[in-house]
Design an enzyme around this catalytic site. Structure first.
Site, short mmCIF file in Angstrom:
data_model
loop_
_atom_site.label_atom_id
_atom_site.label_comp_id
_atom_site.label_asym_id
_atom_site.label_seq_id
_atom_site.Cartn_x
_atom_site.Cartn_y
_atom_site.Cartn_z
N GLY A 48 0.69 -1.39 0.14
CA GLY A 48 -0.25 0.23 -0.23
C GLY A 48 1.04 1.90 -0.17
O GLY A 48 0.64 2.04 -0.19
N GLU A 103 4.39 4.81 5.19
CA GLU A 103 2.30 3.99 5.37
C GLU A 103 2.24 4.24 4.81
O GLU A 103 1.69 5.91 4.49
CB GLU A 103 2.81 3.78 6.89
CG GLU A 103 2.90 3.30 7.87
CD GLU A 103 1.81 1.54 7.55
OE1 GLU A 103 1.25 1.12 7.01
OE2 GLU A 103 1.74 1.26 8.71
N ASP A 104 1.17 3.67 3.92
CA ASP A 104 -0.34 4.53 3.61
C ASP A 104 -1.14 4.77 4.51
O ASP A 104 -1.73 6.16 4.22
CB ASP A 104 -0.92 3.20 2.58
CG ASP A 104 -1.11 1.70 3.05
OD1 ASP A 104 -1.17 2.17 4.10
OD2 ASP A 104 -1.88 1.49 2.75
N ASP A 107 -4.59 3.10 10.89
CA ASP A 107 -5.93 2.40 10.87
C ASP A 107 -5.96 2.35 12.17
O ASP A 107 -5.90 3.22 12.97
CB ASP A 107 -6.90 2.09 10.03
CG ASP A 107 -7.81 1.40 10.22
OD1 ASP A 107 -8.60 1.61 10.76
OD2 ASP A 107 -8.17 0.73 9.38
N LYS A 135 -5.83 7.85 10.32
CA LYS A 135 -8.14 7.47 11.28
C LYS A 135 -7.71 8.27 11.98
O LYS A 135 -7.52 7.33 13.02
CB LYS A 135 -8.47 6.57 10.46
CG LYS A 135 -8.50 6.30 9.68
CD LYS A 135 -9.44 4.45 8.85
CE LYS A 135 -9.75 4.41 7.72
NZ LYS A 135 -10.82 3.24 7.52
N PHE A 156 -14.02 3.45 4.17
CA PHE A 156 -13.14 2.33 4.13
C PHE A 156 -12.07 2.72 2.60
O PHE A 156 -13.39 3.03 2.13
CB PHE A 156 -13.73 0.81 3.32
CG PHE A 156 -13.13 -0.06 2.99
CD1 PHE A 156 -11.72 -0.93 3.67
CD2 PHE A 156 -11.91 -0.39 2.04
CE1 PHE A 156 -10.78 -1.75 3.91
CE2 PHE A 156 -11.09 -1.41 1.32
CZ PHE A 156 -10.81 -2.01 2.90
N VAL A 157 -11.34 3.52 2.44
CA VAL A 157 -10.81 4.08 1.70
C VAL A 157 -9.29 3.17 0.31
O VAL A 157 -8.91 2.86 1.23
CB VAL A 157 -9.78 5.33 1.79
CG1 VAL A 157 -11.05 6.43 2.75
CG2 VAL A 157 -8.85 5.06 2.73
N ASP A 163 -5.86 -0.79 -0.65
CA ASP A 163 -6.60 -1.36 -1.52
C ASP A 163 -7.76 -1.54 -0.66
O ASP A 163 -7.60 -2.08 0.14
CB ASP A 163 -5.79 -2.65 -2.18
CG ASP A 163 -5.24 -3.85 -1.36
OD1 ASP A 163 -5.51 -4.94 -1.19
OD2 ASP A 163 -5.04 -2.72 -0.26
N ARG A 169 -5.74 0.56 -6.12
CA ARG A 169 -4.24 0.30 -5.80
C ARG A 169 -4.07 1.55 -6.94
O ARG A 169 -3.47 3.13 -6.76
CB ARG A 169 -3.21 0.07 -5.93
CG ARG A 169 -3.25 -1.50 -4.46
CD ARG A 169 -1.78 -2.17 -4.89
NE ARG A 169 -2.28 -2.96 -3.02
CZ ARG A 169 -2.32 -3.29 -2.75
NH1 ARG A 169 -1.47 -2.32 -1.74
NH2 ARG A 169 -2.17 -4.09 -1.86
#
Length: 183
Positions: A48, A103-104, A107, A135, A156-157, A163, A169
């Site tokens: 990600g 990091e993407d 969460d 988040k 949820f993105v 992804d 992606r």
């Protein structure tokens, strides 16, 4: 599980391509200042973080070394399993090195917490975490990344590296996935 992967699976665009580009460039400039006289290892958390990583390092103007690590707590699910699985370790020794972990999204904060502990156990000189998305309502405040692009709500993105089951992606924006796609 059957994912249709259709363009209309995205309910709405949360962050446009232009918004992301502008913010990533700002972050790159700030990191360049922070590491002006150092040569950090900049490591993408695969898969990600790879799109964000690529744009981020291109916007940085300092010497650096690339590496990659792959850890997961999601698999193909939409919620963290609570267990971290190491899929790919660093290729190089990190002892005594300054690390920037890219990091993407943060969460639950579980992956971030695991990685910081793991890297300090390996005698990293310093560790900062950089995430595109935070988040902020989903994890304790002490698990905020060192630097992040955007605070987002608990949706949820997908897109820009993020992804669902390996799909979406390549979208150039971050969008909220329609719940019926993953329900």
């Amino acid at each position: 599980m059957s994912v249709t992967c259709e363009k209309n699976d995205v309910e709405y665009v949360l962050l446009t391509e232009d918004q992301i580009k502008k913010r990533v460039e700002e972050m790159g400039r700030k990191l360049s200042e922070m590491y002006e006289d150092k040569c950090p290892i900049v490591a993408a958390v695969l898969k990600g973080g790879s799109v964000f990583f690529t744009d981020l390092v291109r916007s940085m103007d300092c010497l650096m070394f690339f590496d990659f690590i792959s850890v997961s707590s999601y698999g193909n699910d939409v919620k963290s399993s609570g267990q971290i699985i190491m899929r790919k370790d660093f290729d190089n020794d990190i002892a005594g090195k300054d690390l920037i972990i890219v990091e993407d999204i943060v969460d639950s904060g579980l992956t971030l917490s695991y990685l910081k502990d793991f890297l300090y156990e390996r005698k990293a000189k310093s560790v900062i975490t950089v995430a595109l998305l935070n988040k902020y309502n989903c994890h304790p405040k002490d698990l905020n990344p060192t630097m992040y692009g955007f605070d987002i709500e608990d949706n949820f993105v997908v897109g820009y590296g993020l992804d669902y089951a390996g799909y979406y992606r390549n979208l150039p924006y971050v969008g909220v996935l329609r719940p019926e796609v993953y329900s």
